[in-house]
Design an enzyme around this catalytic site. Structure first.
Site, PDB file in Angstrom:
ATOM      1  N   ASP A  11      47.437  47.076  28.908  1.00  0.00           N
ATOM      2  CA  ASP A  11      47.771  45.801  29.549  1.00  0.00           C
ATOM      3  C   ASP A  11      48.104  46.062  31.015  1.00  0.00           C
ATOM      4  O   ASP A  11      49.018  46.844  31.321  1.00  0.00           O
ATOM      5  CB  ASP A  11      48.966  45.185  28.799  1.00  0.00           C
ATOM      6  CG  ASP A  11      49.302  43.781  29.280  1.00  0.00           C
ATOM      7  OD1 ASP A  11      48.807  43.372  30.348  1.00  0.00           O
ATOM      8  OD2 ASP A  11      50.071  43.103  28.580  1.00  0.00           O
ATOM      9  N   ASP A 105      43.023  40.948  31.194  1.00  0.00           N
ATOM     10  CA  ASP A 105      43.675  42.212  31.572  1.00  0.00           C
ATOM     11  C   ASP A 105      44.198  43.020  30.387  1.00  0.00           C
ATOM     12  O   ASP A 105      45.080  43.851  30.546  1.00  0.00           O
ATOM     13  CB  ASP A 105      44.807  41.946  32.583  1.00  0.00           C
ATOM     14  CG  ASP A 105      46.070  41.444  31.935  1.00  0.00           C
ATOM     15  OD1 ASP A 105      45.981  40.757  30.905  1.00  0.00           O
ATOM     16  OD2 ASP A 105      47.153  41.753  32.450  1.00  0.00           O
ATOM     17  N   GLU A 106      43.667  42.751  29.222  1.00  0.00           N
ATOM     18  CA  GLU A 106      44.171  43.455  28.036  1.00  0.00           C
ATOM     19  C   GLU A 106      43.039  43.879  27.121  1.00  0.00           C
ATOM     20  O   GLU A 106      42.082  43.120  26.929  1.00  0.00           O
ATOM     21  CB  GLU A 106      45.007  42.508  27.177  1.00  0.00           C
ATOM     22  CG  GLU A 106      46.390  42.252  27.626  1.00  0.00           C
ATOM     23  CD  GLU A 106      46.972  41.187  26.711  1.00  0.00           C
ATOM     24  OE1 GLU A 106      47.494  41.546  25.651  1.00  0.00           O
ATOM     25  OE2 GLU A 106      46.875  40.000  27.057  1.00  0.00           O
TER      26      GLU A 106
HETATM   27  P1  TTP Z   1      49.908  38.733  31.445  1.00  0.00           P
HETATM   28  O1  TTP Z   1      49.394  40.061  30.946  1.00  0.00           O
HETATM   29  O2  TTP Z   1      50.649  37.877  30.487  1.00  0.00           O
HETATM   30  O3  TTP Z   1      50.875  38.966  32.693  1.00  0.00           O
HETATM   31  P2  TTP Z   1      50.776  39.927  33.943  1.00  0.00           P
HETATM   32  O4  TTP Z   1      49.658  40.904  33.826  1.00  0.00           O
HETATM   33  O5  TTP Z   1      50.757  39.100  35.181  1.00  0.00           O
HETATM   34  O6  TTP Z   1      52.162  40.671  33.893  1.00  0.00           O
HETATM   35  P3  TTP Z   1      52.691  41.781  32.875  1.00  0.00           P
HETATM   36  O7  TTP Z   1      51.597  42.065  31.888  1.00  0.00           O
HETATM   37  O8  TTP Z   1      53.012  42.966  33.750  1.00  0.00           O
HETATM   38  O9  TTP Z   1      53.904  41.194  32.257  1.00  0.00           O
HETATM   39  O10 TTP Z   1      48.710  37.896  32.008  1.00  0.00           O
HETATM   40  C1  TTP Z   1      47.618  38.482  32.701  1.00  0.00           C
HETATM   41  C2  TTP Z   1      47.140  37.549  33.780  1.00  0.00           C
HETATM   42  O11 TTP Z   1      46.738  36.315  33.192  1.00  0.00           O
HETATM   43  C3  TTP Z   1      48.208  37.210  34.792  1.00  0.00           C
HETATM   44  O12 TTP Z   1      48.254  38.142  35.871  1.00  0.00           O
HETATM   45  C4  TTP Z   1      47.854  35.823  35.206  1.00  0.00           C
HETATM   46  C5  TTP Z   1      47.117  35.229  34.030  1.00  0.00           C
HETATM   47  N1  TTP Z   1      47.983  34.272  33.306  1.00  0.00           N
HETATM   48  C6  TTP Z   1      47.878  32.920  33.618  1.00  0.00           C
HETATM   49  O13 TTP Z   1      47.042  32.515  34.440  1.00  0.00           O
HETATM   50  N2  TTP Z   1      48.696  32.029  32.984  1.00  0.00           N
HETATM   51  C7  TTP Z   1      49.631  32.425  32.055  1.00  0.00           C
HETATM   52  O14 TTP Z   1      50.377  31.585  31.514  1.00  0.00           O
HETATM   53  C8  TTP Z   1      49.733  33.822  31.745  1.00  0.00           C
HETATM   54  C9  TTP Z   1      50.742  34.309  30.727  1.00  0.00           C
HETATM   55  C10 TTP Z   1      48.893  34.695  32.394  1.00  0.00           C
HETATM   56 CA    CA Z   2      49.301  42.063  31.918  1.00  0.00          CA
END
Ligand code: TTP
Ligand code: CA
Length: 393
Positions: A11, A105-106
């Protein structure tokens, strides 16, 4: 001897924000918010600095700016994020061909049996983190477990720049350390349902039999809870075809009843899926949605229009039609997902159609947006991600 399953969940940290920092180093260390700054805009993600102010994804931008007035707001550049996403996925594929991307991103990587190549799982995780950092400049968190369920929570456990391995047999201890509040799939609504029965911890949850949980919370949710609190994978992300789909899903922090939020989420996810498809040179024939209700009942619906699916807006329109087949005004939704299925290589010439499909033009526009954003240019489609057509409802 059976090999111990080794699943990695990878992630990216603060993904959109981290890319903006990469492309504009003056943002480093600032409170950075990615999202629309219109009155209806929401935070897509926030840098870790901004999170200290209590800002999180899906928070209205207006509220976030109240918490941190000096924050810098940057509009999302989906195409750029998709491009980096595909670069990262290519690196991951060098570690295992068994990759299951679950969002922009996962991904899960099945690393079972790779010890001779990369060493013990922790060592392999370390090498993988270094490779991604070196080749993209971004940090990732890696969770390692014997199932997707454990790996997914392990990557979150030690974020950002994390590396957490839960060895087989230590799952229950890990679940207790994670706690009920952060147990995957147990949101605020489920927590308050559990609290009504005086269940506040994973240990208390384990004192219930499967039968009693099912009679209290329904068949699917009861089973989910019974397995989850024992660290047994209730089957998360197992339904996804590995390489023949591009899909993404959003679990809402609070169950959503508003059509306009559902539309906004679908629109943004449709763009994510389309840009990933363009990046991977794939064309899809089928659009599917997944809808999960608060009691965990899950529907999947698919539509295969005549001809090709060319554009994010087309995905969005099909996805919305599918949603409206199942969704009735005000029905709360816990999770919504969109995917493109029946993929084929889109690099070979498209069959010319008799009449130019309006979506074909949109695809060309989206391709241009992708190319320009790759050069670091700020380009947005006229129909912006954060300003979907307001719903009539
Ligand atoms: P996440 O993996 O939930 O968050 P992140 O990568 O920003 O932070 P971290 O993993 O370090 O906690 O989401 C990945 C991307 O997806 C995030 O950068 C932006 C997008 N996203 C949205 O557009 N809306 C949302 O509600 C969420 C949760 C994520
Ligand atoms: Ca993330």
């Amino acid at each position: 001897m059976e090999l111990e399953p080794v699943i990695f969940h990878v992630d990216m940290d603060a993904f959109y924000a981290a890319i903006e920092v990469l492309d504009n180093p003056s943002y480093a260390g600032t409170c950075l918010l990615i999202g629309g700054n219109s009155s209806r805009g929401v935070v897509a993600t926030a840098s870790y600095e901004a999170r200290k102010y209590g800002i999180h994804s899906a928070m209205p931008m207006v509220q976030a700016l109240r918490l941190c007035p000096h924050a810098v707001v940057v509009k999302p550049r989906m195409a750029r994020y998709s491009q980096v996403s595909s670069q990262v996925m290519d690196i991951l594929r060098q570690f295992s061909s068994d990759l299951q991307q679950i969002s922009i991103d996962e991904a899960f990587l099945d690393m079972t049996g790779t010890r001779r190549l990369f060493g013990i799982p922790r060592q392999a995780g370390k090498i993988l983190k270094e490779r991604v950092k070196k080749e993209t400049g971004l940090t990732i968190s890696v969770g390692i477990g014997a199932s997707r369920f454990i790996a997914k929570m392990a990557s979150d456990y030690d974020k950002p720049d994390g590396l957490c391995r839960v060895s087989q047999g230590k799952e229950i201890a890990f679940i207790d350390a994670v706690g009920l509040q952060k147990l995957w799939g147990v949101g605020k609504v489920t927590q308050s349902l559990l609290a009504k029965h005086h269940i506040q911890t994973t240990k208390e949850l384990r004192s219930y039999t499967m039968d009693s949980l099912q009679s209290l919370f329904g068949k699917s949710m009861g089973q989910f809870l019974y397995l989850a609190c024992r660290g047994i994978d209730p089957g998360i992300f197992s339904g996804e075809a590995k390489s023949h789909s591009i899909s993404t899903e959003t679990t809402f922090e609070h169950d959503v009843t508003s059509l306009s939020i559902l539309e906004q989420t679908l629109l943004s996810m449709s763009h994510e899926v389309m840009f990933r498809a363009l990046e991977e040179k794939q064309i899809g024939r089928t659009v599917g949605i997944k809808v999960r209700l608060p009691d965990f009942t899950t529907y999947t619906l698919q539509a295969t229009p005549q001809g090709t699916i060319y554009s994010a807006e087309q995905i969005y329109h099909l996805a919305k039609q599918l949603l409206l087949q199942k969704w009735h005004d005000g029905t709360p939704i816990r999770l919504i997902g969109v995917g493109l299925y029946q993929l084929y290589e889109g690099s070979r010439p498209l069959q010319e159609e008799l009449f130019e499909d309006p979506y074909q033009k949109k695809r060309k526009i989206e391709q241009v947006v992708l190319a320009l954003q790759k050069q670091g240019k700020q380009v947005f489609k006229a129909k912006n991600l954060e300003t979907p057509t307001p719903s009539e409802k």
